[in-house]
Enzyme design. Structure first.
Site, PDB file in Angstrom:
ATOM      1  N   SER A 238      -9.655  -0.843   7.071  1.00 48.75           N
ATOM      2  CA  SER A 238      -9.083  -0.728   5.722  1.00 48.75           C
ATOM      3  C   SER A 238      -8.368  -1.947   5.172  1.00 48.75           C
ATOM      4  CB  SER A 238      -8.123   0.450   5.660  1.00 48.75           C
ATOM      5  OG  SER A 238      -8.865   1.625   5.545  1.00 48.75           O
TER       6      SER A 238
ATOM      7  N   SER B  26      -9.553   1.565   2.859  1.00 40.24           N
ATOM      8  CA  SER B  26      -8.717   2.378   2.012  1.00 40.24           C
ATOM      9  C   SER B  26      -7.642   1.603   1.254  1.00 40.24           C
ATOM     10  CB  SER B  26      -8.030   3.460   2.845  1.00 40.24           C
ATOM     11  OG  SER B  26      -7.195   2.864   3.824  1.00 40.24           O
TER      12      SER B  26
ATOM     13  N   LYS C 235       0.853  -1.181   0.000  1.00 39.91           N
ATOM     14  CA  LYS C 235       0.000   0.000   0.000  1.00 39.91           C
ATOM     15  C   LYS C 235       0.894   1.238   0.000  1.00 39.91           C
ATOM     16  CE  LYS C 235      -3.799   1.986   2.747  1.00 39.91           C
ATOM     17  NZ  LYS C 235      -4.639   1.792   3.942  1.00 39.91           N
TER      18      LYS C 235
HETATM   19  N1  GLN Z   1     -12.852   3.687   6.212  1.00 40.39           N
HETATM   20  C1  GLN Z   1     -12.325   4.145   7.467  1.00 40.39           C
HETATM   21  C2  GLN Z   1     -11.979   5.608   7.377  1.00 40.39           C
HETATM   22  O1  GLN Z   1     -12.305   6.184   6.407  1.00 40.39           O
HETATM   23  C3  GLN Z   1     -11.148   3.322   7.848  1.00 40.39           C
HETATM   24  C4  GLN Z   1      -9.905   3.709   7.149  1.00 40.39           C
HETATM   25  C5  GLN Z   1      -8.737   2.877   7.530  1.00 40.39           C
HETATM   26  O2  GLN Z   1      -8.869   1.849   8.184  1.00 40.39           O
HETATM   27  N2  GLN Z   1      -7.561   3.363   7.167  1.00 40.39           N
HETATM   28  O3  GLN Z   1     -11.410   6.169   8.241  1.00 40.39           O
END
Ligand code: GLN
Length: 488
Positions: free
Chosen positions: A178, A154, A79
């Site tokens: 994420s 994400s 990532k």
């Molecule tokens: N979707 C969640 C957010 O927008 C989690 C993001 C993540 O785990 N990095 O914060």
């Protein structure tokens, strides 16, 4: 040979038997990426030089007759938030579009030592903020099972890299879901480790009390192999935990039969799509046939999870992202020399809408006069959420379960663009993953069924949650599910 769908063990065997070389593996994967990734948009940048340098080294060692670990010569994707020396790492953001890492993240140095081949950087929501990868400032990433739908986020690119056969495994980061949510949406396995199990050194931070790095893989065993390689105490991360992970891959099916699995009723209430409910029932029946007992439990503070997270997380985001001032890291603000002007230009142009929204939210909840009402209050709620879990896992409580079984997400993968104008709806996509993050617990996302890409069916994942450091148990259950029950 169709090595793009090989498990880690199969790749290892092929390499050791000299059926193919590590350089050939790297070349095959780069060819596949070139051909296939146009339609997915999983990768932002390839790291070919680094990949071939590692692959050649591995081939020499194999030629010398060295005994190699399972990950030697196995290609992986990262990532865009995990630093690798000499590579651009941009967190999906324009503000870091010119930032070149000057050291390896601990997870990368560990994988380098193992001889794993870094293929490249995958797309993600900007600074890991999002649930669909649509907040990336670079490109869209598409769900391989249906190109009109999001891959989740994400870490969407990392999930797609594995689901699309563009890497044998990948690394993501999980702050509120994420890893687990995109794994569920893309039909691959994702593990969010216990907070502190994996070093965060060299991870571009979002929310430091929640962030964890973890693997995406084709199988639970593969996820376990990667986890074992990257886990453990690191002197560069004071929050990393001293824990012996040597038994984490032990797989004893007999031990699993006596386990009690908790079904938290709050995770099966309103708002979960019928298709998700049906798939979860299917998985549960498979587990029951295996002899596992299920028991309904309650995690009464679940409903406050999202609200609590959207105070704690932005507060930490606002602090963590203060460092991108255009003086350190990299400068995109050109033709300005006054400090104030640089700040305005750099941050005004460099950050996207969602990131700015969270910085503002976080600065607000930490500000004088509001701190007690929001931030301090949210910390108390966080404790209550953690206590809910402690209670159900405690042997003498009325819960007394070993592991929890829940959906990963309330819905199927949604259409690209469907939720971009409704941040609240987007936030709710993580209602089932956020509480675990707030409590620092490990959770494993496993596809209920493995659909071949192109079958026209959308994957659904289930989530197994356990007490701190229960990764071995989660992985064993996941493997038992896959080995004995998974129907292709
Ligand atoms: N979707 C969640 C957010 O927008 C989690 C993001 C993540 O785990 N990095 O914060």
């Amino acid at each position: 040979m169709d090595i793009k769908n090989f498990t880690i063990r199969k790749l290892h065997e092929g390499l050791m038997k000299k059926e193919f070389s590590a350089v050939e593996v790297a070349r095959t994967f780069f060819d596949v990426i070139e051909k296939e990734d146009k339609k997915y948009g999983a990768y932002l940048r390839l790291t070919k030089d680094a990949a071939f340098a590692v692959a050649e080294h591995v081939d020499h060692r194999i030629a010398d007759g060295e005994e190699m670990g399972l990950l030697a010569g196995v290609p992986f994707a990262m990532k865009d938030v995990i630093l690798m020396n000499g590579e651009i790492v941009s967190a999906g953001s324009q503000i870091l579009s010119k930032y070149c890492a000057s050291f390896d993240a601990t997870v990368i140095s560990r994988l380098r030592k193992e001889g794993a081949i870094p293929l490249g950087y995958t797309n993600c929501d900007e600074f890991a903020m999002g649930s669909s990868t649509e907040n990336s400032s670079y490109q869209l990433t598409r769900n391989p099972h249906d190109l009109s739908r999001v891959p989740g986020g994400s870490s969407g690119g990392s999930a797609v890299a594995v689901a699309g056969g563009l890497a044998a495994f990948s690394l993501g980061s999980d702050t509120g879901g994420s890893i687990r949510q995109p794994a569920g949406f893309c039909g691959v396995v994702g593990l969010k480790p216990t907070y502190g199990a994996v070093s965060r050194f060299g991870l571009i931070p979002m929310s430091s009390s929640l962030d964890q790095i973890g693997p995406f893989a084709n199988t639970v065993e593969d996820a376990g192999i990667v986890f074992q390689a990257i886990a453990g105490k690191d002197p560069f991360d004071a929050t990393s935990a001293e824990h012996n992970w040597s038994n984490v891959m032990d797989f004893d099916v007999a031990c699993l039969k006596g386990l009690t699995i908790g079904i938290p009723k709050e995770y099966f209430g309103e708002g979960i799509e019928e298709a998700v409910r049906q798939e979860l029932d299917f998985a549960r029946e498979k587990f029951e046939k295996f002899g596992l007992k299920f028991k309904e439990v309650s995690l009464p503070h679940t409903e406050f999870g999202v609200a609590c997270y959207y105070i704690v997380m932005p507060a930490e985001v606002s602090a963590n992202l203060a460092r991108y001032d255009g003086i350190r890291y990299s400068r995109i603000a050109e033709n300005c020399d006054q400090l104030r002007e640089i700040y305005f230009e750099q941050r005004g142009r460099g950050f996207g809408k969602e990131v700015k929204r969270r910085i503002l939210l976080g600065t607000f909840v930490l500000s004088h006069g509001y701190y007690d009402a929001y931030y301090a209050q949210a910390q108390k709620v966080r404790r209550l959420i953690a206590r809910d879990f402690e209670h159900v896992f405690h042997p003498s409580s009325d819960g007394g379960v070993d592991v929890l079984f829940t959906p990963v997400s309330p819905t199927l993968p949604f259409k690209t663009g469907e939720k971009t104008n409704d941040p609240l709806q987007m936030y709710l996509a993580d209602a089932f993953t956020i509480p675990t993050s707030l409590a620092g617990l490990p959770a494993l996302s496993v596809p209920v069924r493995k659909y071949v890409v192109g079958s026209g069916k959308l994957p659904v994942g289930f989530q197994l949650i356990g007490p701190r450091f229960s990764e071995q148990k989660l992985l064993s259950l996941g493997r038992a599910y896959e080995d004995s029950f998974n129907q292709l």
